[in-house]
Design a protein around this motif. Structure first.
Motif, PDB file in Angstrom:
ATOM      1  N   ASP A 122       2.723   6.998   8.879  1.00 33.36           N
ATOM      2  CA  ASP A 122       3.500   6.700  10.074  1.00 33.36           C
ATOM      3  C   ASP A 122       5.009   6.651   9.807  1.00 33.36           C
ATOM      4  O   ASP A 122       5.456   6.242   8.729  1.00 33.36           O
ATOM      5  CB  ASP A 122       3.066   5.355  10.654  1.00 33.36           C
ATOM      6  CG  ASP A 122       1.612   5.333  11.076  1.00 33.36           C
ATOM      7  OD1 ASP A 122       1.043   6.427  11.276  1.00 33.36           O
ATOM      8  OD2 ASP A 122       1.048   4.223  11.197  1.00 33.36           O
ATOM      9  N   SER A 123       5.763   7.047  10.819  1.00 33.32           N
ATOM     10  CA  SER A 123       7.226   6.905  10.840  1.00 33.32           C
ATOM     11  C   SER A 123       7.907   7.481   9.607  1.00 33.32           C
ATOM     12  O   SER A 123       8.850   6.900   9.067  1.00 33.32           O
ATOM     13  CB  SER A 123       7.609   5.425  11.004  1.00 33.32           C
ATOM     14  OG  SER A 123       7.078   4.906  12.204  1.00 33.32           O
ATOM     15  N   GLY A 124       7.403   8.629   9.145  1.00 37.32           N
ATOM     16  CA  GLY A 124       8.020   9.312   8.016  1.00 37.32           C
ATOM     17  C   GLY A 124       7.635   8.782   6.657  1.00 37.32           C
ATOM     18  O   GLY A 124       8.225   9.188   5.639  1.00 37.32           O
ATOM     19  N   ALA A 125       6.661   7.883   6.592  1.00 35.81           N
ATOM     20  CA  ALA A 125       6.249   7.307   5.309  1.00 35.81           C
ATOM     21  C   ALA A 125       5.757   8.393   4.362  1.00 35.81           C
ATOM     22  O   ALA A 125       4.915   9.207   4.715  1.00 35.81           O
ATOM     23  CB  ALA A 125       5.163   6.267   5.522  1.00 35.81           C
ATOM     24  N   ALA A 126       6.305   8.406   3.148  1.00 35.07           N
ATOM     25  CA  ALA A 126       5.900   9.367   2.128  1.00 35.07           C
ATOM     26  C   ALA A 126       6.274   8.811   0.758  1.00 35.07           C
ATOM     27  O   ALA A 126       7.263   8.084   0.613  1.00 35.07           O
ATOM     28  CB  ALA A 126       6.562  10.723   2.347  1.00 35.07           C
ATOM     29  N   GLY A 127       5.483   9.154  -0.236  1.00 32.12           N
ATOM     30  CA  GLY A 127       5.766   8.697  -1.585  1.00 32.12           C
ATOM     31  C   GLY A 127       4.630   9.055  -2.509  1.00 32.12           C
ATOM     32  O   GLY A 127       3.696   9.774  -2.121  1.00 32.12           O
ATOM     33  N   TYR A 128       4.691   8.553  -3.745  1.00 34.93           N
ATOM     34  CA  TYR A 128       3.651   8.901  -4.701  1.00 34.93           C
ATOM     35  C   TYR A 128       3.337   7.747  -5.643  1.00 34.93           C
ATOM     36  O   TYR A 128       4.151   6.840  -5.860  1.00 34.93           O
ATOM     37  CB  TYR A 128       4.024  10.151  -5.498  1.00 34.93           C
ATOM     38  CG  TYR A 128       5.354  10.112  -6.210  1.00 34.93           C
ATOM     39  CD1 TYR A 128       5.498   9.486  -7.453  1.00 34.93           C
ATOM     40  CD2 TYR A 128       6.474  10.733  -5.653  1.00 34.93           C
ATOM     41  CE1 TYR A 128       6.717   9.467  -8.111  1.00 34.93           C
ATOM     42  CE2 TYR A 128       7.696  10.717  -6.308  1.00 34.93           C
ATOM     43  CZ  TYR A 128       7.813  10.083  -7.539  1.00 34.93           C
ATOM     44  OH  TYR A 128       9.022  10.064  -8.184  1.00 34.93           O
ATOM     45  N   TYR A 129       2.128   7.811  -6.184  1.00 36.29           N
ATOM     46  CA  TYR A 129       1.642   6.833  -7.151  1.00 36.29           C
ATOM     47  C   TYR A 129       1.383   7.554  -8.465  1.00 36.29           C
ATOM     48  O   TYR A 129       0.600   8.505  -8.513  1.00 36.29           O
ATOM     49  CB  TYR A 129       0.355   6.192  -6.641  1.00 36.29           C
ATOM     50  CG  TYR A 129      -0.366   5.333  -7.653  1.00 36.29           C
ATOM     51  CD1 TYR A 129       0.218   4.170  -8.144  1.00 36.29           C
ATOM     52  CD2 TYR A 129      -1.636   5.677  -8.108  1.00 36.29           C
ATOM     53  CE1 TYR A 129      -0.445   3.374  -9.073  1.00 36.29           C
ATOM     54  CE2 TYR A 129      -2.304   4.898  -9.032  1.00 36.29           C
ATOM     55  CZ  TYR A 129      -1.704   3.742  -9.511  1.00 36.29           C
ATOM     56  OH  TYR A 129      -2.364   2.970 -10.430  1.00 36.29           O
ATOM     57  N   ASP A 130       2.082   7.124  -9.533  1.00 34.92           N
ATOM     58  CA  ASP A 130       1.867   7.690 -10.860  1.00 34.92           C
ATOM     59  C   ASP A 130       0.772   6.911 -11.558  1.00 34.92           C
ATOM     60  O   ASP A 130       0.904   5.699 -11.800  1.00 34.92           O
ATOM     61  CB  ASP A 130       3.158   7.661 -11.674  1.00 34.92           C
ATOM     62  CG  ASP A 130       4.115   8.770 -11.268  1.00 34.92           C
ATOM     63  OD1 ASP A 130       3.632   9.872 -10.941  1.00 34.92           O
ATOM     64  OD2 ASP A 130       5.332   8.547 -11.262  1.00 34.92           O
ATOM     65  N   VAL A 131      -0.319   7.601 -11.883  1.00 29.48           N
ATOM     66  CA  VAL A 131      -1.522   6.949 -12.396  1.00 29.48           C
ATOM     67  C   VAL A 131      -1.276   6.281 -13.747  1.00 29.48           C
ATOM     68  O   VAL A 131      -1.604   5.108 -13.943  1.00 29.48           O
ATOM     69  CB  VAL A 131      -2.672   7.971 -12.494  1.00 29.48           C
ATOM     70  CG1 VAL A 131      -3.903   7.343 -13.117  1.00 29.48           C
ATOM     71  CG2 VAL A 131      -2.991   8.539 -11.110  1.00 29.48           C
ATOM     72  N   ALA A 132      -0.717   7.010 -14.689  1.00 27.58           N
ATOM     73  CA  ALA A 132      -0.531   6.471 -16.036  1.00 27.58           C
ATOM     74  C   ALA A 132       0.443   5.299 -16.051  1.00 27.58           C
ATOM     75  O   ALA A 132       0.235   4.307 -16.758  1.00 27.58           O
ATOM     76  CB  ALA A 132      -0.055   7.573 -16.980  1.00 27.58           C
ATOM     77  N   ASP A 133       1.521   5.385 -15.262  1.00 25.56           N
ATOM     78  CA  ASP A 133       2.537   4.335 -15.230  1.00 25.56           C
ATOM     79  C   ASP A 133       2.175   3.201 -14.283  1.00 25.56           C
ATOM     80  O   ASP A 133       2.838   2.158 -14.292  1.00 25.56           O
ATOM     81  CB  ASP A 133       3.889   4.914 -14.808  1.00 25.56           C
ATOM     82  CG  ASP A 133       4.428   5.923 -15.802  1.00 25.56           C
ATOM     83  OD1 ASP A 133       4.058   5.837 -16.984  1.00 25.56           O
ATOM     84  OD2 ASP A 133       5.207   6.801 -15.388  1.00 25.56           O
ATOM     85  N   ASP A 134       1.151   3.397 -13.460  1.00 30.14           N
ATOM     86  CA  ASP A 134       0.766   2.410 -12.452  1.00 30.14           C
ATOM     87  C   ASP A 134       1.978   2.030 -11.590  1.00 30.14           C
ATOM     88  O   ASP A 134       2.279   0.864 -11.388  1.00 30.14           O
ATOM     89  CB  ASP A 134       0.169   1.180 -13.122  1.00 30.14           C
ATOM     90  CG  ASP A 134      -0.475   0.224 -12.122  1.00 30.14           C
ATOM     91  OD1 ASP A 134      -0.883   0.687 -11.038  1.00 30.14           O
ATOM     92  OD2 ASP A 134      -0.564  -0.979 -12.425  1.00 30.14           O
ATOM     93  N   GLU A 135       2.672   3.050 -11.080  1.00 34.43           N
ATOM     94  CA  GLU A 135       3.912   2.820 -10.351  1.00 34.43           C
ATOM     95  C   GLU A 135       3.950   3.631  -9.060  1.00 34.43           C
ATOM     96  O   GLU A 135       3.622   4.810  -9.037  1.00 34.43           O
ATOM     97  CB  GLU A 135       5.107   3.196 -11.227  1.00 34.43           C
ATOM     98  CG  GLU A 135       6.450   2.895 -10.592  1.00 34.43           C
ATOM     99  CD  GLU A 135       7.600   3.189 -11.534  1.00 34.43           C
ATOM    100  OE1 GLU A 135       8.109   2.236 -12.150  1.00 34.43           O
ATOM    101  OE2 GLU A 135       7.969   4.373 -11.661  1.00 34.43           O
ATOM    102  N   LEU A 136       4.387   2.976  -7.990  1.00 38.54           N
ATOM    103  CA  LEU A 136       4.577   3.625  -6.699  1.00 38.54           C
ATOM    104  C   LEU A 136       6.053   3.926  -6.479  1.00 38.54           C
ATOM    105  O   LEU A 136       6.915   3.098  -6.789  1.00 38.54           O
ATOM    106  CB  LEU A 136       4.085   2.724  -5.571  1.00 38.54           C
ATOM    107  CG  LEU A 136       2.589   2.756  -5.248  1.00 38.54           C
ATOM    108  CD1 LEU A 136       2.233   1.540  -4.420  1.00 38.54           C
ATOM    109  CD2 LEU A 136       2.242   4.027  -4.498  1.00 38.54           C
TER     110      LEU A 136
END
Length: 338
Positions: A122-136
């Motif tokens: 919603d509302s332009g939400a976008a991003g990624y989750y790096d599996v090894a680093d456990d980081e969003l």
């Protein structure tokens, strides 16, 4: 796309809750299902001792999509929830992911190496989750687009991936990761403005489907063109590829359609809408309302008994290491132990 057409967006890191990184082995499937041949109607009832089973979920919020990463399944949903599967349980990575708690997440896709999961909503939400680093990392509102994204597709290795986002206005935005910076191209409209619901891309071709029963194909280096589906006028919800010329779509009419590179074939039909489909190594699964799960192994599509009535929104097929997963309303999570 030229450099002048691109826009760089600086990332915002989100801090997820610390979790364990581990994998879960898959049990053998010992159940039976009712099967149907091509172009048939699925009927009958079946029960299984194993097969699709409901498992504990850390949320009561709706889950809208799930993908298989290198570390296991990752699910996204209402209020920006991001969940991952550990060795013993599903755990919440973030209660509010990219875009914040007010923006639900509806689509997810994984890089070719399985190390990065992109998500949108919603509302332009976008991003990624790096599996090894456990980081969003938050990449919301690329090119200042704040309309709701309906789906995302990714192709390439982590750090060198190409991202495709589509929205309800039929707009497509493509970004490329170049040396850690996402550069976004110009917005295009492959559907001529019809609302786009889903997109799938591999190294040789991309496919997207819309609300009018149309599917569009773009070969590498080519342009988007309609490839049907002739005489079909239904809201198509999802598209999945086995390869550049083997494509499956599902929608409101409950039919599973297959494109073989030349024409479309109606494989099977159920009496309810189908919301999502996934294909992997000759296998397939489609899900929908009332706990509907339709699966294929080889050439026969089968109706599985899930013993639930919840609406299912997303499905991801597993491997020898991870079970199949379906997710849906009220935080529902099903796993299929093959």
């Amino acid at each position: 796309m030229t450099h002048d057409d691109m826009q760089s967006t600086a990332p915002t890191a989100l801090t997820p809750r610390t979790r364990r990184h581990s994998r879960r082995n898959v049990l053998a499937l010992a159940g039976s299902v009712i099967t149907v041949g091509f172009a048939g109607c699925l009927t009958g009832d079946a029960t299984t001792e194993h097969g699709w089973q409901r498992v504990d979920s850390p949320t009561k919020r709706a889950l809208h999509d799930v993908v298989l990463s290198a570390g296991g399944p990752v699910a996204v949903g209402e209020s920006g929830r991001v969940l991952v599967r550990t060795d013993g349980d599903w755990e919440t990575v973030a209660e509010s992911g990219p875009g914040g708690a007010s923006n639900g997440l509806v689509g997810a896709a994984v890089t070719n190496d399985g190390e990065r999961v992109w998500m949108c909503g919603d509302s332009g939400a976008a991003g990624y989750y790096d599996v090894a680093d456990d980081e969003l990392t938050d990449r919301s509102a690329p090119r200042e687009k704040t309309s709701s994204w309906e789906d995302v597709a990714v192709v390439g290795q982590t750090g060198d991936e190409r991202i495709s986002l589509i929205n309800g206005s039929g707009e497509l935005l493509v970004g490329r990761n170049q040396q850690g910076t996402i550069q976004w191209g110009e917005v295009t409209k492959p559907t001529d403005g019809d609302s786009a619901n889903a997109i799938a891309v591999d190294g040789k071709a991309g496919y997207l489907c819309d609300t009018t029963g149309s599917v569009y194909r773009k070969p590498a280096g080519g342009r988007w063109d309609s490839i049907g589906i002739d005489d079909v006028d239904t809201d198509l919800h999802d598209v999945a590829t086995l390869d550049a010329d083997t494509v499956t779509v599902v929608g409101d009419d409950g039919t599973i359609y297959l494109y073989n590179g030349f024409n479309w074939v109606s494989l099977a039909t159920v009496e309810t809408a189908l919301h999502a489909v996934d294909r992997r190594d000759g296998r397939g699964a489609a899900v929908g309302p009332g706990g509907t799960v339709i699966a294929v192994d080889g050439n026969e599509w089968s109706a599985a008994d899930t013993s639930i009535s919840k609406t299912l929104h997303g499905v991801a097929l597993g491997t020898v290491e991870f079970s199949d997963v379906a997710v849906g309303a009220d935080g529902t999570i099903l796993e299929n132990f093959r």
